[in-house]
Design a protein around this motif. Structure first.
Motif, PDB file in Angstrom:
ATOM      1  N   ILE A  99       9.066  -8.765 -13.309  1.00 24.27           N
ATOM      2  CA  ILE A  99       8.272  -9.507 -12.328  1.00 24.27           C
ATOM      3  C   ILE A  99       7.770  -8.585 -11.216  1.00 24.27           C
ATOM      4  CG2 ILE A  99       8.355 -11.334 -10.580  1.00 24.27           C
ATOM      5  CD1 ILE A  99      10.267 -12.831 -12.426  1.00 24.27           C
ATOM      6  N   THR A 100       6.482  -8.690 -10.962  1.00 25.40           N
ATOM      7  CA  THR A 100       5.825  -7.806  -9.993  1.00 25.40           C
ATOM      8  C   THR A 100       4.967  -8.611  -9.031  1.00 25.40           C
ATOM      9  OG1 THR A 100       5.710  -6.017 -11.623  1.00 25.40           O
ATOM     10  CG2 THR A 100       4.187  -5.890  -9.759  1.00 25.40           C
ATOM     11  N   TYR A 101       5.135  -8.331  -7.731  1.00 24.12           N
ATOM     12  CA  TYR A 101       4.232  -8.875  -6.727  1.00 24.12           C
ATOM     13  C   TYR A 101       3.118  -7.861  -6.544  1.00 24.12           C
ATOM     14  CZ  TYR A 101       7.654 -12.472  -5.920  1.00 24.12           C
ATOM     15  OH  TYR A 101       8.494 -13.540  -6.108  1.00 24.12           O
ATOM     16  N   LEU A 102       1.950  -8.232  -7.000  1.00 19.35           N
ATOM     17  CA  LEU A 102       0.791  -7.333  -6.982  1.00 19.35           C
ATOM     18  C   LEU A 102      -0.144  -7.803  -5.877  1.00 19.35           C
ATOM     19  CD1 LEU A 102      -1.098  -5.190  -8.340  1.00 19.35           C
ATOM     20  CD2 LEU A 102      -1.827  -7.015  -9.897  1.00 19.35           C
ATOM     21  N   SER A 103      -0.354  -6.920  -4.898  1.00 19.83           N
ATOM     22  CA  SER A 103      -1.185  -7.329  -3.767  1.00 19.83           C
ATOM     23  C   SER A 103      -2.100  -6.192  -3.362  1.00 19.83           C
ATOM     24  CB  SER A 103      -0.304  -7.737  -2.581  1.00 19.83           C
ATOM     25  OG  SER A 103       0.402  -6.608  -2.096  1.00 19.83           O
ATOM     26  N   GLY A 104      -3.007  -6.514  -2.463  1.00 12.90           N
ATOM     27  CA  GLY A 104      -3.915  -5.487  -1.962  1.00 12.90           C
ATOM     28  C   GLY A 104      -5.019  -6.141  -1.161  1.00 12.90           C
ATOM     29  N   ARG A 105      -5.985  -5.328  -0.800  1.00 12.55           N
ATOM     30  CA  ARG A 105      -7.110  -5.834  -0.020  1.00 12.55           C
ATOM     31  C   ARG A 105      -8.419  -5.482  -0.715  1.00 12.55           C
ATOM     32  NH1 ARG A 105      -6.622  -2.929   5.390  1.00 12.55           N
ATOM     33  NH2 ARG A 105      -6.033  -1.305   3.917  1.00 12.55           N
ATOM     34  N   ILE A 106      -9.386  -6.341  -0.524  1.00 12.16           N
ATOM     35  CA  ILE A 106     -10.739  -6.054  -0.999  1.00 12.16           C
ATOM     36  C   ILE A 106     -11.530  -5.610   0.234  1.00 12.16           C
ATOM     37  CG2 ILE A 106     -12.746  -6.940  -2.226  1.00 12.16           C
ATOM     38  CD1 ILE A 106     -10.123  -7.106  -3.858  1.00 12.16           C
ATOM     39  N   ILE A 111      17.052  -9.648  -8.307  1.00 13.36           N
ATOM     40  CA  ILE A 111      16.734  -9.763  -9.732  1.00 13.36           C
ATOM     41  C   ILE A 111      15.750  -8.675 -10.184  1.00 13.36           C
ATOM     42  CG2 ILE A 111      17.303 -12.219  -9.913  1.00 13.36           C
ATOM     43  CD1 ILE A 111      14.270 -12.790  -9.652  1.00 13.36           C
ATOM     44  N   GLY A 112      15.705  -7.597  -9.409  1.00 14.65           N
ATOM     45  CA  GLY A 112      14.942  -6.422  -9.849  1.00 14.65           C
ATOM     46  C   GLY A 112      13.437  -6.579  -9.830  1.00 14.65           C
ATOM     47  N   GLU A 113      12.923  -7.377  -8.901  1.00 11.24           N
ATOM     48  CA  GLU A 113      11.472  -7.531  -8.833  1.00 11.24           C
ATOM     49  C   GLU A 113      10.809  -6.278  -8.280  1.00 11.24           C
ATOM     50  OE1 GLU A 113      11.104 -12.249  -7.811  1.00 11.24           O
ATOM     51  OE2 GLU A 113      12.177 -10.933  -6.442  1.00 11.24           O
ATOM     52  N   LEU A 114       9.538  -6.118  -8.616  1.00 11.03           N
ATOM     53  CA  LEU A 114       8.775  -4.940  -8.207  1.00 11.03           C
ATOM     54  C   LEU A 114       7.634  -5.350  -7.289  1.00 11.03           C
ATOM     55  CD1 LEU A 114       8.387  -3.413 -11.797  1.00 11.03           C
ATOM     56  CD2 LEU A 114      10.193  -2.915 -10.123  1.00 11.03           C
ATOM     57  N   ALA A 115       7.151  -4.373  -6.536  1.00 12.50           N
ATOM     58  CA  ALA A 115       5.944  -4.583  -5.733  1.00 12.50           C
ATOM     59  C   ALA A 115       4.941  -3.489  -6.081  1.00 12.50           C
ATOM     60  CB  ALA A 115       6.269  -4.545  -4.246  1.00 12.50           C
ATOM     61  N   ALA A 116       3.690  -3.873  -6.147  1.00  7.44           N
ATOM     62  CA  ALA A 116       2.624  -2.912  -6.412  1.00  7.44           C
ATOM     63  C   ALA A 116       1.443  -3.264  -5.517  1.00  7.44           C
ATOM     64  CB  ALA A 116       2.208  -2.966  -7.883  1.00  7.44           C
ATOM     65  N   LYS A 117       0.772  -2.239  -5.023  1.00  7.11           N
ATOM     66  CA  LYS A 117      -0.334  -2.461  -4.093  1.00  7.11           C
ATOM     67  C   LYS A 117      -1.582  -1.756  -4.608  1.00  7.11           C
ATOM     68  CE  LYS A 117      -1.115  -2.275   0.868  1.00  7.11           C
ATOM     69  NZ  LYS A 117      -1.993  -1.120   1.082  1.00  7.11           N
ATOM     70  N   PHE A 118      -2.658  -2.499  -4.661  1.00  9.21           N
ATOM     71  CA  PHE A 118      -3.910  -1.943  -5.181  1.00  9.21           C
ATOM     72  C   PHE A 118      -5.054  -2.418  -4.290  1.00  9.21           C
ATOM     73  CE2 PHE A 118      -7.217  -2.311  -8.799  1.00  9.21           C
ATOM     74  CZ  PHE A 118      -7.662  -1.015  -8.602  1.00  9.21           C
ATOM     75  N   ASP A 119      -5.511  -1.529  -3.414  1.00  6.67           N
ATOM     76  CA  ASP A 119      -6.684  -1.840  -2.590  1.00  6.67           C
ATOM     77  C   ASP A 119      -7.939  -1.504  -3.390  1.00  6.67           C
ATOM     78  OD1 ASP A 119      -5.224  -2.713  -0.408  1.00  6.67           O
ATOM     79  OD2 ASP A 119      -5.255  -0.756   0.603  1.00  6.67           O
ATOM     80  N   ILE A 120      -8.916  -2.372  -3.273  1.00  4.45           N
ATOM     81  CA  ILE A 120     -10.168  -2.185  -4.015  1.00  4.45           C
ATOM     82  C   ILE A 120     -11.299  -1.983  -3.018  1.00  4.45           C
ATOM     83  CG2 ILE A 120     -11.842  -3.354  -5.507  1.00  4.45           C
ATOM     84  CD1 ILE A 120      -9.510  -4.634  -6.960  1.00  4.45           C
ATOM     85  N   ILE A 121     -11.980  -0.861  -3.157  1.00  7.80           N
ATOM     86  CA  ILE A 121     -13.085  -0.542  -2.243  1.00  7.80           C
ATOM     87  C   ILE A 121     -14.404  -0.754  -2.995  1.00  7.80           C
ATOM     88  CG2 ILE A 121     -13.993   1.162  -0.618  1.00  7.80           C
ATOM     89  CD1 ILE A 121     -10.942   0.588  -0.294  1.00  7.80           C
TER      90      ILE A 121
END
Ligand SMILES: [Fe+2]
Length: 221
Positions: free
Chosen positions: A73-80, A204-214
């Motif tokens: 499980i991954t919380y994938l977030s970022g900004r546009i 429970i070993g969750e992950l976080a990932a961040k992806f900003d999109i320009i």
């Protein structure tokens, strides 16, 4: 050193030095050039040909089912963001990816026989004033011919602005992946290669990932 007690500094040379060192920060528009625009990449063959019944930003649970999807499980977030660094609100962010067994939400997917019935495979989120998006999904896995990736499409006022993919930083498959290698510029490649890091507080070993999109757009203030 303070200019007042610097015997060698005239006001002119001090300002001259400042101008050389800091010109990039003050010249209008130059800051925008420092943001690496997210490179466009192929949509690929598996954008859902039929959207799932649930298209929210939680890909782990379909509607009110009780069984979650299999995967990390991954919380994938970022900004546009626009090319000038300003956030883009009301941008529709779509993601799609294969499940933990390599099956897409598409009628012609590979691994259809192993499809995880609990993985949504596709989600949407509309950005707020800060341009932020969030999904709960799984860490992507490889399937034949591809390094793990998540597909993204960003639409503004219904118009496709960017279709791209992001990858796992440090994954050995990246350098062998034709789509990834198709991004020639190393900085542009880096911009789509993101960390999937454990969340310290998660039991429970969750992950976080961040992806900003320009994007190439320049929104007004
Ligand atoms: Fe794909």
């Amino acid at each position: 050193m303070n200019m007042a007690n610097c015997p060698f500094c005239s006001r002119r040379t001090f300002l001259g030095g400042l101008a050389i060192g800091s010109a990039a920060w003050f010249a209008p528009g130059v800051f925008a050039e420092e943001l690496i625009r997210t490179p466009a990449q192929t949509e690929g063959p598996f954008y859902p040909d039929k959207l799932p019944l649930d298209t929210d930003n939680d890909l782990i649970i379909i509607n009110d089912k009780l069984t979650p999807a299999v995967g990390e499980i991954t919380y994938l977030s970022g900004r546009i963001l626009g090319a000038n660094g300003k956030p883009l609100k009301n941008a529709a962010v779509e993601i799609w990816q294969c499940d933990n067994n390599g099956a897409y939400p598409h009628s012609r997917t590979g691994n259809a026989d192993k499809k995880d019935p609990n993985f949504q495979g596709f989600g949407r989120f509309t950005t707020g004033a800060a341009g932020e998006y969030l999904f709960r999904t799984i860490k992507p896995v490889p399937y034949p011919g591809r390094s793990p990736h998540i597909h993204f499409k960003v639409k503004i006022k219904g118009k496709d602005e960017l279709t791209t993919q992001c990858y796992i930083k440090g994954h050995p498959g990246n350098e062998k992946d034709g789509v990834y290698r198709g991004i020639r510029d190393p900085q542009a490649r880096d911009s789509v290669t993101i960390d999937f890091a454990p969340i310290k507080e998660s039991k429970i070993g969750e992950l976080a990932a961040k992806f900003d999109i320009i994007l190439g757009l320049t929104p007004e203030a």
